[in-house]
Design a protein around this motif. Structure first.
Motif, mmCIF file in Angstrom:
data_model
loop_
_atom_site.group_PDB
_atom_site.id
_atom_site.type_symbol
_atom_site.label_atom_id
_atom_site.label_comp_id
_atom_site.label_asym_id
_atom_site.label_seq_id
_atom_site.Cartn_x
_atom_site.Cartn_y
_atom_site.Cartn_z
ATOM 1 N N MET A 236 11.755 -3.436 -6.787
ATOM 2 C CA MET A 236 11.822 -4.020 -5.122
ATOM 3 C C MET A 236 12.253 -2.047 -4.792
ATOM 4 N N MET A 237 12.516 -1.293 -5.210
ATOM 5 C CA MET A 237 12.961 0.213 -4.301
ATOM 6 C C MET A 237 11.536 0.565 -4.793
ATOM 7 N N GLU A 238 10.980 0.596 -5.678
ATOM 8 C CA GLU A 238 9.610 1.586 -5.179
ATOM 9 C C GLU A 238 8.707 0.097 -4.500
ATOM 10 N N GLY A 239 8.519 -0.658 -4.469
ATOM 11 C CA GLY A 239 8.191 -1.687 -3.277
ATOM 12 C C GLY A 239 8.543 -0.674 -1.802
ATOM 13 N N LEU A 240 9.301 -0.325 -1.331
ATOM 14 C CA LEU A 240 10.275 -0.225 -0.362
ATOM 15 C C LEU A 240 10.489 1.087 -0.650
ATOM 16 N N ARG A 241 10.108 2.051 -1.659
ATOM 17 C CA ARG A 241 9.313 3.200 -1.273
ATOM 18 C C ARG A 241 8.312 4.135 -0.839
ATOM 19 N N SER A 242 7.198 2.270 -1.168
ATOM 20 C CA SER A 242 6.091 2.371 -0.896
ATOM 21 C C SER A 242 4.894 1.735 0.460
ATOM 22 N N LEU A 243 6.402 1.268 0.949
ATOM 23 C CA LEU A 243 6.185 0.534 2.210
ATOM 24 C C LEU A 243 6.464 2.310 3.014
ATOM 25 N N VAL A 244 7.105 3.065 2.807
ATOM 26 C CA VAL A 244 8.229 3.964 4.145
ATOM 27 C C VAL A 244 6.889 5.292 4.038
ATOM 28 N N GLN A 245 6.348 5.051 2.752
ATOM 29 C CA GLN A 245 5.079 6.383 2.810
ATOM 30 C C GLN A 245 4.267 6.059 3.481
ATOM 31 N N LYS A 246 3.316 4.545 3.806
ATOM 32 C CA LYS A 246 2.258 4.336 4.327
ATOM 33 C C LYS A 246 2.585 4.629 5.861
ATOM 34 N N TRP A 247 3.764 4.306 6.253
ATOM 35 C CA TRP A 247 4.429 4.083 6.959
ATOM 36 C C TRP A 247 4.254 5.970 7.854
ATOM 37 N N VAL A 248 4.619 6.802 7.011
ATOM 38 C CA VAL A 248 5.009 8.173 7.482
ATOM 39 C C VAL A 248 3.719 8.418 7.015
ATOM 40 N N TRP A 249 3.333 8.078 6.267
ATOM 41 C CA TRP A 249 1.295 8.590 6.629
ATOM 42 C C TRP A 249 0.764 8.288 7.635
ATOM 43 N N LYS A 250 0.674 6.902 7.955
ATOM 44 C CA LYS A 250 0.269 6.354 8.831
ATOM 45 C C LYS A 250 0.139 7.050 10.262
#
Length: 295
Positions: A236-250
């Motif tokens: 779950m924490m990896e999924g959370l990290r991935s979500l935040v990273q996508k938002w930061v990149w976008k």
């Protein structure tokens, strides 16, 4: 199984087979908690400046976890001083609650500040989360905290942020009115929202809430993590990290492509207001007074 393969089995056997398949794909719940310290350590190493706190009880079992990404810590000073707080249940066999703190950036994008995990929404867990949140982001002048009407959140804010303004989400407040007074209908919804957003109501707020009258951004984060909240904690924490990273990149790419003095959102609002303004007629004060006297 009967339709596709001609195999007849009892419900319990089908359930056990499903659980085994999910465990093979997602990992074991117990093992996931054992891998969590390693994952958090590597997350901190690969993201310098990230703040992580992991607390266990006297028997070395998981108790609390706190995470604030380095990007969030650096960007907080450029955001409006309004923090939206919320908690949502984890849908695993061990249960627990995911705590979130977020705000909005200058372009009106959701800006996650911190995440936490505790046993439930109680006084102790919320107090611990707010304490770590203040250690990370301190307290800015004119800061406001928006949340639902949960009593434990109110108690924690009084202890940790005694000077900060604590505002209620207007939709949670509306639901409380419906439940306590048994009043429903579109007229109630429309009139309540109008009253909550009216300037004569908002002027009584000791600090500015800007346009953040609800906790919708926290609800949006919860919705985005709906599937992840069913996973073992490390996954779950990896999924959370991935979500935040996508938002930061976008959002970062959008910001790098902005060549105006203000953000894209602000530029759009200014242009729309300008188009409406050129249709207005401007009168002098004497003309308006003359018209009033004549009428």
């Amino acid at each position: 199984m009967l339709d596709d393969f001609g195999v007849s089995m009892a419900y319990q056997k089908a359930w056990r087979a499903r659980e085994n398949a999910l465990e093979l794909a997602r990992g074991n719940q117990d093992d996931s908690y054992q891998k969590l310290p390693i994952f958090l350590h590597m997350l901190k190493v690969s993201n310098p400046g990230t703040i992580i706190h992991l607390v266990t009880d006297n028997t070395y079992h998981f108790k609390y976890m706190y995470l604030a990404f380095a990007n969030s810590i650096k960007g907080w000073k450029h955001c409006r001083p309004v923090i939206v707080i919320d908690g949502t249940y984890l849908k695993t066999s061990f249960g627990g609650t995911l705590f979130t703190a977020s705000t909005m950036d200058a372009n009106n994008n959701i800006f996650p500040l911190a995440f936490g995990i505790g046993d439930s929404e109680n006084d102790s867990s919320w107090l611990w989360f707010f304490t770590k949140l203040k250690e990370t982001y301190r307290e800015r002048e004119g800061m406001a905290i928006i949340s639902d009407r949960h009593k434990s959140i109110e108690n924690a804010i009084d202890d940790v942020y005694p000077k900060a303004f604590h505002g209620a989400c207007i939709f949670h407040l509306l639901n409380n009115i419906k439940v306590n007074f048994g009043v429903h209908g579109e007229d109630l919804n429309l009139n309540f929202v109008k009253a909550a957003k009216a300037y004569r109501s908002r002027c009584h707020s000791p600090t500015r809430r800007y346009t953040m009258m609800t906790s919708n951004i926290a609800e949006s984060i919860n919705a985005a993590l709906k599937a992840a909240r069913t996973l073992p904690i490390t996954t779950m924490m990896e999924g959370l990290r991935s979500l935040v990273q996508k938002w930061v990149w976008k959002n970062g790419n959008e910001a790098n492509g902005t060549f105006t003095q203000v953000t894209t959102y602000t530029e759009t609002v200014l242009r729309e207001n300008f188009i409406r303004a050129i249709k207005f007629q401007v009168f002098s004060v004497n003309t308006i007074l003359y018209q009033v006297v004549v009428e």
